[in-house]
Write a protein that holds these residues in place. Sequence first.
Motif, PDB file in Angstrom:
ATOM      1  N   GLU A 141       0.807  -1.214   0.000  1.00 20.99           N
ATOM      2  CA  GLU A 141       0.000   0.000   0.000  1.00 20.99           C
ATOM      3  C   GLU A 141       0.845   1.271   0.000  1.00 20.99           C
ATOM      4  OE1 GLU A 141      -3.193   2.246   2.980  1.00 20.99           O
ATOM      5  OE2 GLU A 141      -2.571   0.185   3.399  1.00 20.99           O
ATOM      6  N   THR A 175      -2.679  -3.628 -11.317  1.00 15.10           N
ATOM      7  CA  THR A 175      -3.464  -2.729 -10.456  1.00 15.10           C
ATOM      8  C   THR A 175      -4.616  -2.090 -11.228  1.00 15.10           C
ATOM      9  OG1 THR A 175      -1.880  -0.925 -10.894  1.00 15.10           O
ATOM     10  CG2 THR A 175      -1.536  -2.224  -8.903  1.00 15.10           C
ATOM     11  N   LYS A 176      -5.096  -2.790 -12.271  1.00 18.30           N
ATOM     12  CA  LYS A 176      -6.109  -2.214 -13.157  1.00 18.30           C
ATOM     13  C   LYS A 176      -7.448  -1.992 -12.469  1.00 18.30           C
ATOM     14  CE  LYS A 176      -7.359  -6.731 -15.158  1.00 18.30           C
ATOM     15  NZ  LYS A 176      -7.381  -7.518 -16.415  1.00 18.30           N
ATOM     16  N   GLU A 177      -7.722  -2.719 -11.391  1.00 16.92           N
ATOM     17  CA  GLU A 177      -8.987  -2.537 -10.687  1.00 16.92           C
ATOM     18  C   GLU A 177      -9.078  -1.177 -10.010  1.00 16.92           C
ATOM     19  OE1 GLU A 177     -11.264  -4.732 -11.225  1.00 16.92           O
ATOM     20  OE2 GLU A 177      -9.811  -5.961 -12.316  1.00 16.92           O
ATOM     21  N   ALA A 178      -7.936  -0.512  -9.832  1.00 18.48           N
ATOM     22  CA  ALA A 178      -7.904   0.816  -9.201  1.00 18.48           C
ATOM     23  C   ALA A 178      -7.282   1.834 -10.143  1.00 18.48           C
ATOM     24  CB  ALA A 178      -7.120   0.763  -7.888  1.00 18.48           C
ATOM     25  N   ASP A 179      -7.705   1.801 -11.419  1.00 20.76           N
ATOM     26  CA  ASP A 179      -7.201   2.715 -12.445  1.00 20.76           C
ATOM     27  C   ASP A 179      -5.678   2.664 -12.573  1.00 20.76           C
ATOM     28  OD1 ASP A 179      -9.610   3.536 -13.416  1.00 20.76           O
ATOM     29  OD2 ASP A 179      -9.633   5.486 -12.424  1.00 20.76           O
ATOM     30  N   SER A 180      -5.119   1.452 -12.426  1.00 20.98           N
ATOM     31  CA  SER A 180      -3.674   1.239 -12.603  1.00 20.98           C
ATOM     32  C   SER A 180      -2.836   2.118 -11.682  1.00 20.98           C
ATOM     33  CB  SER A 180      -3.285   1.466 -14.069  1.00 20.98           C
ATOM     34  OG  SER A 180      -4.015   0.610 -14.925  1.00 20.98           O
ATOM     35  N   ILE A 181      -3.297   2.253 -10.436  1.00 21.09           N
ATOM     36  CA  ILE A 181      -2.660   3.173  -9.493  1.00 21.09           C
ATOM     37  C   ILE A 181      -1.229   2.765  -9.137  1.00 21.09           C
ATOM     38  CG2 ILE A 181      -3.442   2.000  -7.392  1.00 21.09           C
ATOM     39  CD1 ILE A 181      -3.988   4.848  -6.238  1.00 21.09           C
ATOM     40  N   GLU A 414      -9.141   8.319 -11.762  1.00 24.17           N
ATOM     41  CA  GLU A 414      -9.165   8.918 -10.423  1.00 24.17           C
ATOM     42  C   GLU A 414      -8.300   8.097  -9.482  1.00 24.17           C
ATOM     43  OE1 GLU A 414     -12.377  10.427  -7.062  1.00 24.17           O
ATOM     44  OE2 GLU A 414     -13.061   9.792  -9.037  1.00 24.17           O
ATOM     45  N   PHE A 415      -7.363   8.777  -8.801  1.00 27.17           N
ATOM     46  CA  PHE A 415      -6.406   8.084  -7.932  1.00 27.17           C
ATOM     47  C   PHE A 415      -6.580   8.429  -6.459  1.00 27.17           C
ATOM     48  CE2 PHE A 415      -4.418   8.971 -12.088  1.00 27.17           C
ATOM     49  CZ  PHE A 415      -4.422   7.668 -12.580  1.00 27.17           C
ATOM     50  N   GLY A 416      -7.271   9.527  -6.177  1.00 31.93           N
ATOM     51  CA  GLY A 416      -7.584   9.879  -4.795  1.00 31.93           C
ATOM     52  C   GLY A 416      -6.457  10.599  -4.074  1.00 31.93           C
ATOM     53  N   GLU A 421      -6.716  13.415  -9.978  1.00 32.98           N
ATOM     54  CA  GLU A 421      -7.535  12.819 -11.029  1.00 32.98           C
ATOM     55  C   GLU A 421      -7.350  13.612 -12.316  1.00 32.98           C
ATOM     56  OE1 GLU A 421     -11.281  13.292  -9.084  1.00 32.98           O
ATOM     57  OE2 GLU A 421     -11.579  15.309  -9.860  1.00 32.98           O
TER      58      GLU A 421
END
Length: 451
Positions: A141, A175-181, A414-416, A421
Motif C-alpha cells: 500500500e 493494479t487495473k482494478e484501481a485505475d492502474s494506481i 481517479e487516484f484519490g 484525477e
Amino acid sequence: MKEVFETIDMVSHENLDVRTITMGISLLDCIDPDLDALCQKIYDKITESAKDLVKVGDEIGLMYGVPVINKRISITPAALVGGAACRCPKDFVRIAKTLDEAAKKVGVNFIGGYSALVQKGMTQADRFLIESIPQALAETERVCSSISLGSTRTGINMDAVRLMGDIVVKTAEMTKEADSIGCAKLVVFCNPPDDNPFMAGAFHGVTETDRIINVGVSGPGVVKNALSKVRGQDFEVLCETIKKTAFKVTRVGQLFAKEASKRLGVPFGIVDLSLAPTPAVGDSIADIMHEMGLEYAGAPGTTAALAILNDQVKKGGVMASSYVGGLSGAFIPVTEDRAMAEAAEIGALTLEKLEAMTCVCSVGLDMIAIPGSTPATTIAGIIADEMAIGMVNQKTTAVRLIPVIGKDVGDFAEFGGLLGEAKIMPVNKFGCADFVNRGGRIPAPIHSFKN
C-alpha cells in the motif's frame, strides 16, 4: 508584525503547508545473506528509527500552526540491500512487504527506496528487483519505487529503458482494478539526487549518513496570491515578487526541519524548495502561469513562464537556507494539479508541450494518465526522450506515466488524495519499436564543446 500576519494569511487562505518531513534511513548495516534475517533487520531498524516521526511532525505542525501533510521514509536502494539474500524476484517482493509493514507500524504515508541504480548496467539483483516491481506495488500500500536509468556522466542504459516499458505496462495490468494506481508509485529518473524527500522518487543515497531529516515545502497558492498583487507589472517586478515569496516559504521549511531534527535527534539534511501542487483549488502551478498572463498552461509562453518560476524559486530559496537540495524548483504533475488537469482536458496542454516544459522544470513528465492500450515500446520511447533531456542538460528528469488499463483518450482516471484525477491524454500513435529494441547504451554527451 507584518511578517507574522503575512505568514498567518499564507496558511489560512493560500494553502501554505509543509508537504513532507522525510526521514532517510540507511539499511546498509542490515545486509544479510539470509532473507529472513535481512527482513527482520530491516523491520527493526525502520520501526526503531522512525517510531516518533509522525508524532513529532504533528506536534511541530500544531506548535507553528502550519500543517504537515505527509510524513515519509526513504531507504537505501533496495537492490543494494537485498542483493546478497535475494535469488529471484519473489524474494524482493518479501522485502517490499516488510517495508510496507514497517511503514504501517510507524504510521507514515509512504516509504520510498524500492529502487535500483542502473544508469550504466544491471546486476542480477537489479534485474530481480525491477522484475518484482509489478507484484510488489500491487501487493503493498505504501511502498514507492524508483529506477535510475541514465546520467550525464554515464549516458542512458537503453536495455533498462526498454525493460521499464514492459514493467510499467505490467504494473498497470496488476493494479487495473484501481485505475492502474501502481504506476503512480513508480518513477524512472535521469540524474536522480540522493536527498529527494518527494515520492515516488525518494531514496536514501549511499553518500548519506545513517539517518537524516529532509523537508519538502509547498506553496503554489502563496506565489499565485503574491503575483495577483503585481498584475500587469514588468518582468523585474514579477521576478522579485516570486523570489521574495520563495524566501518566506523556504524559511518555514527550514524552521520545521531544524525543529524536527532537534526533537528526533537526527541530523538535518536539506530543504527541498520545490513548489509542489495539490488537487486543492488555488494550489496549482498552472494557476501561477495564468496569473503571469497565460490563458492556460500550455499556451505559447508557457515554457518561458516556467523557466522564470523555477529560477526565481531557487534564487529565493538559497537565500533562506544554506542546505537546499533534492529537486528544488516547480513540479508539473498533471493529475495532482487541478488547473493543469483542466488545461490538458481542453487540449491546451499536450504531452509534447509537457516534454518541452521539462527542460526547465524541476523534474519531468509526472503523473500523466495515458491510454491503457499504449504499447510498452512507446512508453520506453517516451522514457528515452525524457532521459535524453536530463542527460544533455545536466539536470534531473523523470517519467511517471500511468497507462490506465481499459480506458482511452477522454476517459476519466481517479487516484484519490494527493494523487488527484484527470482525463486520459493522447499519445503519439506512431511507433518506435525498432529504435528502443536496439539495446545497449546511449553514450554520455561530450562536455568540452558546450555551445
